[in-house]
Design an enzyme around this catalytic site. Structure first.
Site, PDB file in Angstrom:
ATOM      1  N   GLY A 179       0.740  -1.383  -0.036  1.00 53.58           N
ATOM      2  CA  GLY A 179       0.054  -0.046   0.066  1.00 53.58           C
ATOM      3  C   GLY A 179       0.826   1.343  -0.041  1.00 53.58           C
ATOM      4  O   GLY A 179       0.723   2.207   0.601  1.00 53.58           O
ATOM      5  N   ASP A 191      -3.467  -7.655  -6.196  1.00 51.03           N
ATOM      6  CA  ASP A 191      -4.496  -7.697  -5.303  1.00 51.03           C
ATOM      7  C   ASP A 191      -4.297  -8.580  -4.273  1.00 51.03           C
ATOM      8  O   ASP A 191      -4.222  -9.814  -4.275  1.00 51.03           O
ATOM      9  CB  ASP A 191      -5.812  -7.931  -6.193  1.00 51.03           C
ATOM     10  CG  ASP A 191      -7.163  -8.037  -5.194  1.00 51.03           C
ATOM     11  OD1 ASP A 191      -7.107  -7.796  -4.051  1.00 51.03           O
ATOM     12  OD2 ASP A 191      -7.950  -8.593  -5.778  1.00 51.03           O
ATOM     13  N   ASN A 222       1.110  -2.813   5.286  1.00 50.76           N
ATOM     14  CA  ASN A 222       0.675  -1.397   5.537  1.00 50.76           C
ATOM     15  C   ASN A 222      -0.738  -1.472   4.720  1.00 50.76           C
ATOM     16  O   ASN A 222      -1.774  -0.455   5.210  1.00 50.76           O
ATOM     17  CB  ASN A 222       1.387  -0.312   5.029  1.00 50.76           C
ATOM     18  CG  ASN A 222       0.602   1.053   4.833  1.00 50.76           C
ATOM     19  OD1 ASN A 222       0.364   1.819   5.943  1.00 50.76           O
ATOM     20  ND2 ASN A 222       0.573   1.241   3.702  1.00 50.76           N
ATOM     21  N   SER A 270      -4.096  -0.671  14.692  1.00 51.34           N
ATOM     22  CA  SER A 270      -4.646   0.765  14.748  1.00 51.34           C
ATOM     23  C   SER A 270      -5.157   0.817  16.259  1.00 51.34           C
ATOM     24  O   SER A 270      -5.594  -0.320  16.708  1.00 51.34           O
ATOM     25  CB  SER A 270      -5.928   0.630  13.837  1.00 51.34           C
ATOM     26  OG  SER A 270      -6.908   1.756  14.225  1.00 51.34           O
ATOM     27  N   TYR A 299     -13.091  -2.340  10.234  1.00 51.01           N
ATOM     28  CA  TYR A 299     -11.515  -1.944  10.410  1.00 51.01           C
ATOM     29  C   TYR A 299     -11.281  -2.259  11.564  1.00 51.01           C
ATOM     30  O   TYR A 299     -10.194  -2.765  11.900  1.00 51.01           O
ATOM     31  CB  TYR A 299     -11.528  -0.654  10.017  1.00 51.01           C
ATOM     32  CG  TYR A 299     -10.329   0.044   9.986  1.00 51.01           C
ATOM     33  CD1 TYR A 299      -9.486  -0.329   9.057  1.00 51.01           C
ATOM     34  CD2 TYR A 299      -9.935   0.863  11.160  1.00 51.01           C
ATOM     35  CE1 TYR A 299      -7.972   0.510   9.010  1.00 51.01           C
ATOM     36  CE2 TYR A 299      -8.681   1.223  10.865  1.00 51.01           C
ATOM     37  CZ  TYR A 299      -7.786   0.972   9.895  1.00 51.01           C
ATOM     38  OH  TYR A 299      -6.393   1.496  10.003  1.00 51.01           O
ATOM     39  N   LYS A 324      -8.438  -5.056  12.412  1.00 55.24           N
ATOM     40  CA  LYS A 324      -6.884  -4.642  13.017  1.00 55.24           C
ATOM     41  C   LYS A 324      -6.540  -5.141  14.423  1.00 55.24           C
ATOM     42  O   LYS A 324      -5.278  -5.639  14.498  1.00 55.24           O
ATOM     43  CB  LYS A 324      -7.002  -3.086  13.123  1.00 55.24           C
ATOM     44  CG  LYS A 324      -6.833  -2.297  11.851  1.00 55.24           C
ATOM     45  CD  LYS A 324      -5.561  -2.549  11.082  1.00 55.24           C
ATOM     46  CE  LYS A 324      -5.500  -1.871   9.732  1.00 55.24           C
ATOM     47  NZ  LYS A 324      -4.413  -2.158   9.025  1.00 55.24           N
TER      48      LYS A 324
END
Length: 269
Positions: free
Chosen positions: A28, A77, A104, A161, A174, A178
Site C-alpha cells: 500500500g 490484489d 500497511n 490501529s 476495520y 486490525k
C-alpha cells in the site's frame, strides 16, 4: 505456519541482521503512510519494493521520489491468494530477497451498523477481512519463507490501529480486522523467532494523510485534534520512525509487541 527450510539455526549460527542496505517490501505504498514508509526506508539506504493495488500511477510517483537506486514496483490484489504470493515473488526477485515486510495496505470505508443496508454491510466485512487480515497473512507467510532461507532472519511490521482497542463505531470491520492483525502478529512472533524473524505491530491513532484531509477541517477536525492532550494529530513520518526502529537489528527483543502511537489519545491497561 510451516516454513520449508533445511533446519533450525540458533542465534550463534545466523549471520547478523543488516542495519542498512536491506530489501524492504512495503504494501500500500502508492500514497499516504505507505509512501512515507517507503521514503523512510530508502532514506536510510535500504532498497524498497513499492506495492500498489490499483493506483499504479501514484505508486510510480512514490518510486520516482525514493532516494538511492534499485527500488522496484510490485503490483497486485492482496485479497487474492495467488496475487499476494506473486507480489512477494516479484519483490524478492526484483530486490534479490526480502529482509523486511511492512504490512500497511488496508481497506477502511465507513459502514455504521444501523444505517448500512445488509448487502453493503456484508460487502464491507468481506472487503476488510480479505485485505486487512487475509492479505497480511498471505504476504507474511510468503515473506517469512524468503527470510528463513536468508540465514540472517528478518522483520515483519504490521500497521494496526488504535481502533482495535477503543472500538470503531462507524468502521467496525476495520477495528475488528486490525485487532486480528495484532493477534496474528503475536502468533507469528512466537512461531518465527527460532528463525531470527521478529514480528511486531504498531497501533496508530489518527494521523494526517491526503485521504483524511477533509476530516481535519472545521469542527470535526477540532474534535479529532482534541482527542490528544497534545492538541494535534500525528504526521505519517512519526509513524514511519517507529516502524524503522521495529524493523532494525536493535528491535529483535520487541518481537510480539503492539506499540501504541496515539499521542496519549487512548490509554489501555
Amino acid at each position: 505456519m510451516t516454513v520449508a527450510t533445511s533446519g533450525p539455526a540458533g542465534p550463534a549460527d545466523r549471520a547478523p541482521f543488516p542495519a542498512s542496505g536491506r530489501r524492504v517490501l512495503v504494501t500500500g505504498a502508492a500514497r499516504g503512510l505507505g509512501r512515507a514508509l517507503a521514503l523512510a526506508f530508502a532514506g536510510q539506504g535500504d532498497r524498497v519494493a513499492v506495492h500498489y493495488g490499483s493506483r499504479e500511477a501514484r505508486a510510480r510517483e512514490t518510486l520516482a521520489a525514493l532516494p538511492g537506486a534499485g527500488h522496484v514496483l510490485a503490483g497486485g490484489d492482496l485479497s487474492d491468494p495467488g496475487s499476494a504470493a506473486a507480489v512477494a515473488e516479484a519483490a524478492a526477485a526484483g530486490l534479490g530477497g526480502i529482509d523486511v515486510l511492512v504490512n500497511n495496505a488496508a481497506v477502511n470505508t465507513p459502514h455504521p451498523p444501523l444505517s448500512t443496508p445488509y448487502e453493503d454491510w456484508v460487502a464491507a466485512w468481506q472487503a476488510h477481512v480479505s485485505v486487512n487480515l487475509l492479505g497480511t497473512a498471505y504476504l507474511s507467510h510468503r515473506a517469512a519463507a524468503v527470510m528463513a532461507r536468508s540465514g540472517h532472519g528478518g522483520r515483519i511490521v504490521n500497521i494496526g490501529s488504535r481502533g482495535a482497542f477503543r472500538g470503531e463505531p462507524d468502521h467496525p470491520a476495520y477495528g475488528a480486522t486490525k485487532a486480528a492483525v495484532h493477534a496474528l502478529g503475536q502468533s507469528l512472533a512466537v512461531a518465527l523467532a527460532p528463525r531470527g524473524i521478529a514480528v511486531a505491530s504498531v497501533a496508530p491513532g489518527f494521523f494526517a494523510t491526503e485521504r483524511v484531509a477533509g476530516r481535519l477541517s472545521g469542527a470535526q477536525g477540532e474534535a479529532i485534534r482534541a482527542q490528544s492532550p497534545f492538541g494535534r494529530v500525528a504526521g505519517p513520518e512519526e509513524i514511519a520512525e517507529a516502524v524503522l526502529w521495529l524493523a532494525s537489528p536493535a528491535a529483535e527483543w520487541a518481537s510480539g509487541t503492539v506499540l501504541d502511537l496515539n499521542g496519549a489519545s487512548y490509554l489501555r491497561t
